[in-house]
Write a protein that holds these residues in place. Structure first.
Motif, short mmCIF file in Angstrom:
data_model
loop_
_atom_site.label_atom_id
_atom_site.label_comp_id
_atom_site.label_asym_id
_atom_site.label_seq_id
_atom_site.Cartn_x
_atom_site.Cartn_y
_atom_site.Cartn_z
N ALA A 159 1.42 8.32 2.33
CA ALA A 159 2.42 9.34 2.02
C ALA A 159 1.79 10.72 2.15
CB ALA A 159 2.96 9.13 0.60
N PRO A 160 2.49 11.66 2.77
CA PRO A 160 1.93 13.00 2.92
C PRO A 160 1.57 13.60 1.56
CG PRO A 160 3.99 12.78 4.13
CD PRO A 160 3.85 11.54 3.31
N LEU A 219 -4.13 9.54 -0.31
CA LEU A 219 -4.48 8.13 -0.10
C LEU A 219 -4.30 7.82 1.39
CD1 LEU A 219 -2.80 6.52 -3.24
CD2 LEU A 219 -5.26 6.82 -2.83
N GLU A 220 -5.42 7.80 2.09
CA GLU A 220 -5.42 7.70 3.55
C GLU A 220 -5.28 6.24 3.99
OE1 GLU A 220 -5.76 10.54 5.38
OE2 GLU A 220 -6.20 9.77 7.38
N LEU A 221 -4.32 6.01 4.85
CA LEU A 221 -4.12 4.67 5.41
C LEU A 221 -4.10 4.80 6.93
CD1 LEU A 221 -3.40 1.65 5.30
CD2 LEU A 221 -1.01 2.30 5.00
N LEU A 261 0.84 -1.21 0.00
CA LEU A 261 0.00 0.00 0.00
C LEU A 261 0.87 1.26 0.00
CD1 LEU A 261 -2.76 -1.14 2.54
CD2 LEU A 261 -3.07 -0.76 0.09
N ASN A 262 1.96 1.24 0.76
CA ASN A 262 2.88 2.38 0.76
C ASN A 262 3.45 2.61 -0.64
OD1 ASN A 262 4.47 2.27 4.10
ND2 ASN A 262 2.51 3.04 3.43
N ALA A 263 3.77 1.53 -1.32
CA ALA A 263 4.36 1.66 -2.67
C ALA A 263 3.38 2.33 -3.64
CB ALA A 263 4.77 0.27 -3.18
#
Lengths: 364, 110
Positions: A192-193, A197-199, A185-187
């Motif tokens: 990421a600020p 894309l809210e995680l 998901l980070n990739a």
């Protein structure tokens, strides 16, 4: 370690009525209604609905020890088309801003992607309550990309940044797969600020105690997940374990039930009543029945009998007092005048800093 | 079985204030202030209390500060290390008296 569901083992606590009876039989210092009254909320009523929480069924690829749904691979409850369509008729006719899709593992529902796309198409904020491991199954390898494409907010369960604690609650090997899913998901830009894309991560205590302060834990988690695994996320939600279904069974089996309930009652925080999730979230069950929250849904506590009982009722609407055409918005307004059904389990949402599907309800 | 220590008595701690309410209120206010976030975090204070609970061997305190440590976000390995700190100090405190033994031994011996 894969545990059976209560239903599969024919546990005496599998039926919701048996769970309610067990909770009601506990000698507690006061009832939830008395506690809410002391905070100026008698009767407890909703405010405007800001979230439609759709529970699409009880199927899940995991069998977590604390699950209040008693979800698992052996569950067969899946939201039928008629109910899905009623949810979207309601959404199209009202301005409820957030659609929160939950389960089970909601992604296992055959129409999950259709529902996400339609909710996003209506301009709603869409949340997926994700167990993370589903993203690593071969049949779902493109799911993460789909969620990113539709800007879905992912609310992912991970009780601890320590592997052993997570596996103890969620099953052997779950932590490793969860880390793999988070890295994927980070990739894609999640967490990421500035990516939009809210995680968000959800942590439940691994045992019979209350969660620590959300802000303090979030700092720890961000530091440790970054340091150990290079993982970023946006927010950490602390959620109090609810004495329902498998967690209730565990409390009973481990001899912790009375003490845990006493702890919840003693920790009642009057300031947590205002922000109770049941006041602004409407919960729809897989069968279309309406509930004040997902917890009431699992205890089979329906909304007040005088209110609309199903999402199909809401979609059909109520006629205007002047004889105008039936409107789902009017039916929703009628529902928002109901009295919220409560029970001993509600102390779980008012203990300490308060608890909801969006984490603590008081404090910073 | 009747014993001096009853786990349910922990929840009755406040009854100690029955015949001296002002002293109890002062103790409670001071106690709350001690455990509030300050130069040390609430978690650090809970872990210190857990260690001291073992040093003074108070069963009520051990129960209370095991829960408190967990509810302040401490991990089991941190809690176990805190107990070892208490044990090391207790063990060391016994052992360091060996110097007194040596002093006496030296004095008495030819």
């Amino acid at each position: 370690m894969s545990l059976p569901t209560l239903l599969n083992t024919r546990s005496p606590l599998a039926p919701p009525a048996a769970q309610r009876a067990r909770l009601d039989a506990l000698p507690l210092a006061r009832t939830f209604r008395e506690a809410a009254a002391s905070a100026g909320h008698e009767p407890l009523r909703p405010v405007a609905t800001t979230t439609l929480q759709i529970n699409v069924g009880k199927r899940c690829n995991q069998v977590c020890r604390h699950c209040h749904v008693d979800a698992g691979p052996d569950r067969r409850e899946v939201m039928p088309d008629e109910v899905v369509e009623a949810c979207f008729a309601l959404l199209a006719a009202t301005d409820v801003p957030t659609v929160d899709i939950t389960g089970g593992a909601p992604e296992l529902h055959p129409r999950f992607r259709d529902m996400v796309a339609r909710a996003a198409g209506l301009g709603r904020r869409v949340m997926d309550r994700c167990n993370l491991t589903i993203l690593t199954l071969p049949a779902y390898e493109d799911l993460a990309e789909f969620l990113a494409e539709h800007r879905v907010e992912i609310v992912a369960s991970l009780p601890s940044y320590a592997g052993a604690m997570t596996d103890r609650q969620r099953g052997d090997g779950v932590f490793e797969k969860s880390i793999e899913a988070l890295q994927r998901l980070n990739a894609l830009g999640y967490g990421a600020p500035g990516s939009g894309l809210e995680l968000d991560l959800v942590t439940n205590p691994v045992g019979a105690f209350l969660p620590a302060g959300q802000a303090v834990l979030e700092r720890d988690w961000k530091r440790e997940l970054e340091r150990r695994h290079g993982i970023r996320f946006n927010r950490l939600f602390t959620i109090t374990n609810m004495p329902i279904s498998r967690y209730l069974d565990w409390l009973e089996q481990s001899g912790n039930l009375q003490e845990y309930m006493d702890r919840l009652v003693r920790a009642f925080n009057p300031a947590a009543v205002d922000g109770l999730m049941c006041r602004h979230t409407l919960s729809v069950g897989w069968d279309g029945r309406l509930h004040d929250c997902d917890f009431n849904q699992m205890l089979d506590l329906a909304v007040e009998p005088s209110a609309p009982q199903t999402v199909m009722d809401l979609a059909r609407g109520l006629p205007a007092p002047d004889g105008g055409p039936a409107s789902p918005a009017l039916a929703l307004a009628a529902l928002e005048r109901r009295r919220i059904a409560t029970g001993p389990h509600c102390f779980g949402c008012t203990a300490g800093a308060g608890s909801s599907c969006g984490g603590a309800t008081t404090g910073p | 079985m009747d014993t001096y220590y009853h786990p349910p008595d922990l929840a009755r701690f406040g009854e100690v204030g029955k015949d001296a309410p002002e002293l109890w209120e002062k103790f409670s206010a001071w106690y709350d202030a001690v455990f509030a976030e300050g130069a040390l975090t609430e978690r650090e204070k809970a872990l210190i209390a857990l260690a001291v609970s073992h040093a003074v061997q108070c069963p009520y305190c051990i129960d209370a500060y095991t829960t408190a440590s967990l509810e302040k976000g401490a991990a089991p390995d941190q809690m176990t290390e805190a107990v070892h700190v208490a044990a090391a100090i207790r063990g060391g405190a016994a052992l360091v008296h060996g110097v007194q033994m040596r002093n006496r031994l030296d004095k008495l011996s030819m």
